[in-house]
Design a protein around this motif. Structure first.
Motif, mmCIF file in Angstrom:
data_model
loop_
_atom_site.group_PDB
_atom_site.id
_atom_site.type_symbol
_atom_site.label_atom_id
_atom_site.label_comp_id
_atom_site.label_asym_id
_atom_site.label_seq_id
_atom_site.Cartn_x
_atom_site.Cartn_y
_atom_site.Cartn_z
ATOM 1 N N ASP A 166 34.872 -60.272 108.301
ATOM 2 C CA ASP A 166 35.694 -59.107 108.528
ATOM 3 C C ASP A 166 35.097 -58.162 109.660
ATOM 4 O O ASP A 166 33.997 -57.279 109.186
ATOM 5 N N PRO A 167 35.545 -57.974 110.618
ATOM 6 C CA PRO A 167 35.642 -57.033 111.473
ATOM 7 C C PRO A 167 35.866 -55.735 112.025
ATOM 8 O O PRO A 167 34.655 -54.719 112.069
ATOM 9 N N ASN A 168 36.457 -55.503 110.754
ATOM 10 C CA ASN A 168 36.956 -54.000 110.692
ATOM 11 C C ASN A 168 35.701 -53.667 109.257
ATOM 12 O O ASN A 168 35.410 -51.837 108.941
ATOM 13 N N LEU A 169 34.838 -53.555 108.878
ATOM 14 C CA LEU A 169 34.217 -53.444 108.262
ATOM 15 C C LEU A 169 33.154 -52.461 108.914
ATOM 16 O O LEU A 169 33.078 -51.183 108.076
ATOM 17 N N LEU A 170 31.977 -53.003 109.549
ATOM 18 C CA LEU A 170 31.106 -51.997 110.225
ATOM 19 C C LEU A 170 31.633 -50.768 111.335
ATOM 20 O O LEU A 170 31.322 -49.710 111.403
ATOM 21 N N HIS A 171 33.283 -50.839 111.997
ATOM 22 C CA HIS A 171 33.950 -49.372 111.777
ATOM 23 C C HIS A 171 34.192 -48.671 110.855
ATOM 24 O O HIS A 171 34.257 -47.412 111.219
ATOM 25 N N ALA A 172 34.565 -49.056 110.017
ATOM 26 C CA ALA A 172 34.614 -48.203 108.542
ATOM 27 C C ALA A 172 32.982 -47.353 108.016
ATOM 28 O O ALA A 172 33.015 -46.512 108.327
ATOM 29 N N VAL A 173 32.226 -47.953 108.287
ATOM 30 C CA VAL A 173 31.268 -47.640 108.531
ATOM 31 C C VAL A 173 30.610 -46.531 109.035
ATOM 32 O O VAL A 173 30.307 -45.486 108.818
ATOM 33 N N GLN A 174 30.840 -47.041 109.924
ATOM 34 C CA GLN A 174 30.742 -46.011 111.539
ATOM 35 C C GLN A 174 30.979 -44.903 111.318
ATOM 36 O O GLN A 174 30.928 -43.954 111.696
ATOM 37 N N ARG A 175 32.178 -44.518 111.178
ATOM 38 C CA ARG A 175 33.195 -44.049 110.695
ATOM 39 C C ARG A 175 33.043 -42.389 109.275
ATOM 40 O O ARG A 175 32.944 -41.472 109.929
ATOM 41 N N CYS A 176 32.149 -43.416 109.257
ATOM 42 C CA CYS A 176 31.509 -42.375 107.778
ATOM 43 C C CYS A 176 30.099 -41.783 107.976
ATOM 44 O O CYS A 176 29.782 -40.278 107.607
ATOM 45 N N ARG A 177 29.733 -42.171 109.416
ATOM 46 C CA ARG A 177 28.947 -41.522 109.581
ATOM 47 C C ARG A 177 27.577 -41.321 108.580
ATOM 48 O O ARG A 177 26.686 -40.232 108.358
ATOM 49 N N PRO A 178 26.782 -42.476 108.270
ATOM 50 C CA PRO A 178 25.550 -43.077 107.506
ATOM 51 C C PRO A 178 24.446 -42.124 107.936
ATOM 52 O O PRO A 178 23.841 -42.490 109.399
ATOM 53 N N HIS A 179 23.399 -42.345 107.511
ATOM 54 C CA HIS A 179 21.902 -41.439 107.926
ATOM 55 C C HIS A 179 21.669 -42.716 107.898
ATOM 56 O O HIS A 179 20.451 -42.476 109.207
ATOM 57 N N GLY A 180 21.717 -43.789 107.035
ATOM 58 C CA GLY A 180 20.810 -44.924 107.406
ATOM 59 C C GLY A 180 21.684 -46.526 107.088
ATOM 60 O O GLY A 180 22.531 -45.846 105.409
ATOM 61 N N LEU A 181 21.082 -47.047 107.702
ATOM 62 C CA LEU A 181 21.621 -48.509 106.935
ATOM 63 C C LEU A 181 20.391 -49.566 106.203
ATOM 64 O O LEU A 181 19.773 -49.775 106.968
ATOM 65 N N LEU A 182 21.165 -50.264 105.220
ATOM 66 C CA LEU A 182 19.832 -51.365 104.832
ATOM 67 C C LEU A 182 20.272 -52.557 104.878
ATOM 68 O O LEU A 182 21.709 -52.571 103.839
ATOM 69 N N PRO A 183 19.586 -53.442 104.579
ATOM 70 C CA PRO A 183 20.363 -54.961 104.426
ATOM 71 C C PRO A 183 21.176 -54.774 102.885
ATOM 72 O O PRO A 183 19.736 -54.687 101.848
ATOM 73 N N ARG A 184 21.317 -55.808 102.299
ATOM 74 C CA ARG A 184 21.972 -55.945 101.112
ATOM 75 C C ARG A 184 20.422 -56.585 100.778
ATOM 76 O O ARG A 184 20.080 -58.100 101.148
ATOM 77 N N HIS A 185 19.690 -56.591 99.080
ATOM 78 C CA HIS A 185 18.530 -56.574 98.746
ATOM 79 C C HIS A 185 18.740 -56.437 96.974
ATOM 80 O O HIS A 185 18.720 -55.581 96.987
ATOM 81 N N GLU A 186 18.217 -57.318 96.341
ATOM 82 C CA GLU A 186 18.684 -57.046 95.384
ATOM 83 C C GLU A 186 17.416 -56.034 94.561
ATOM 84 O O GLU A 186 16.070 -56.327 95.213
ATOM 85 N N GLY A 187 17.466 -55.361 93.651
ATOM 86 C CA GLY A 187 16.436 -54.320 92.727
ATOM 87 C C GLY A 187 15.897 -53.507 93.797
ATOM 88 O O GLY A 187 14.507 -52.695 93.947
ATOM 89 N N VAL A 188 17.320 -52.703 95.236
ATOM 90 C CA VAL A 188 16.641 -51.532 95.471
ATOM 91 C C VAL A 188 16.532 -51.063 94.667
ATOM 92 O O VAL A 188 16.803 -50.172 93.518
ATOM 93 N N GLN A 189 15.387 -49.265 95.019
ATOM 94 C CA GLN A 189 14.997 -48.446 94.493
ATOM 95 C C GLN A 189 14.966 -47.246 95.152
ATOM 96 O O GLN A 189 15.063 -47.381 96.043
ATOM 97 N N ALA A 190 14.426 -46.183 94.058
ATOM 98 C CA ALA A 190 14.949 -45.209 94.819
ATOM 99 C C ALA A 190 13.935 -44.156 95.542
ATOM 100 O O ALA A 190 14.340 -44.175 96.303
ATOM 101 N N SER A 191 12.847 -45.640 95.695
ATOM 102 C CA SER A 191 11.965 -45.080 96.093
ATOM 103 C C SER A 191 11.875 -45.523 97.800
ATOM 104 O O SER A 191 12.040 -45.193 99.167
ATOM 105 N N ASP A 192 13.085 -46.819 98.296
ATOM 106 C CA ASP A 192 13.175 -47.338 98.949
ATOM 107 C C ASP A 192 14.599 -46.414 99.925
ATOM 108 O O ASP A 192 14.666 -45.831 101.418
ATOM 109 N N ILE A 193 14.808 -45.862 99.623
ATOM 110 C CA ILE A 193 16.161 -45.113 99.849
ATOM 111 C C ILE A 193 15.411 -43.719 100.145
ATOM 112 O O ILE A 193 16.197 -43.217 100.954
#
Length: 287
Positions: free
Chosen positions: A75-102
């Motif tokens: 989906d080539p439009n996916l990252l463009h959609a993310v960019q429009r939201c102006r995120p503070h940070g990007l994380l790779p997908r992984h199971e068990g994401v914790q509050a400490s990671d964020i």
């Protein structure tokens, strides 16, 4: 168990809670200093959530948990959609994401503070011309080493009067406020990433003691060092300063209106700040 699409993390940053994908929920979250939204991005359905997050209130940080690499490639439009939201940070997908990671992603300082700040201003609807954007970035860059507007003017090869007029005619805060805020924003990110006491950090940034730092921070942005240390991230600090400038007349009426509205009404189409009319009885701004 799959993650909720949107989750909220706020002080004391010990747990993630599900966040309903509604405008009112985002407004409530933005009222909590240092809050962040975690968006677990699903490559199959993101258009509606993207529109919601793009319009989120100012100061509410966004952390995006990306889908698997193969889905991004499909989906080539996916990252463009993310960019429009102006995120503070990007994380790779992984199971068990914790509050400490964020929390760790949230306290990470900007890689390029001048660029991040001016990009945030544009996202919030405060659009200025290219030359003024470059000027603001240079002021914020110099705020790491300069302490006075006189020194700033010399570095920019402008007189104090010309520098002050340049920002005033564009409806922006006076140079001294930009210079002080850049210094305080750097100090705030240091506070969040260091266990050193406030007094020693204040001294490293050129303040004689923690009391002097606390007083200047209170005057300029209405916060104390202990608050910016406990509540992570920097967008909410910038938003707090902008709102204070709007309330005290440091922004042109159109810019102040954009900030007071809280969330962006027209994503991608920031409003230009008009030059205020010159008047015989106009009060001069302090440089």
């Amino acid at each position: 168990m799959p993650h909720a699409e949107l989750q909220l993390l706020s002080h004391p940053y010990d747990r993630l809670s599900e966040l309903q994908p509604h405008r009112d929920a985002l407004r409530d979250a933005a009222r909590i200093p240092g809050s962040a939204v975690l968006w677990t991005l699903d490559s199959g359905r993101y258009a509606e959530t993207r529109r919601l997050l793009e319009r989120r209130p100012g100061g509410l940080a966004l952390i995006v948990l990306l889908p698997d690499a193969d889905r991004i490639e499909d989906d080539p439009n996916l990252l463009h959609a993310v960019q429009r939201c102006r995120p503070h940070g990007l994380l790779p997908r992984h199971e068990g994401v914790q509050a400490s990671d964020i929390a760790e992603a949230l306290r990470r300082p900007p890689l390029d503070l001048p660029v991040e700040v001016t990009d945030y201003l544009a996202w919030r609807g405060l659009k200025v011309d290219r030359d003024t954007t470059r000027l603001l970035r240079r002021i914020l860059e110099l705020s790491s080493e300069l302490r006075s507007v006189s020194a700033l003017s010399r570095s920019l090869y402008l007189s104090r009067r010309a520098l002050g007029r340049r920002l005033m005619t564009r409806g922006l805060p006076v140079p001294s406020h930009w210079l002080q805020f850049g210094r305080l924003l750097r100090l705030s990110t240091t506070l969040q990433n260091s266990e050193a006491n406030i007094a020693s950090i204040a001294y490293d940034f050129g303040y004689p003691d923690g009391f002097s730092l606390s007083n200047q921070m209170q005057r300029l942005i209405g916060l104390r060092p202990s608050q910016v240390r406990e509540c992570l991230g920097w967008e909410w600090i910038l938003e707090t300063w902008l709102r204070r400038e709007a309330d005290e007349g440091g922004l042109a009426p159109s810019g102040a209106r954009e900030i007071r509205q809280g969330e962006r009404a027209y994503p991608g189409k920031p409003a230009s700040i008009p030059r205020p009319r010159r008047g015989r009885h106009k009060k001069k701004s302090k440089v």
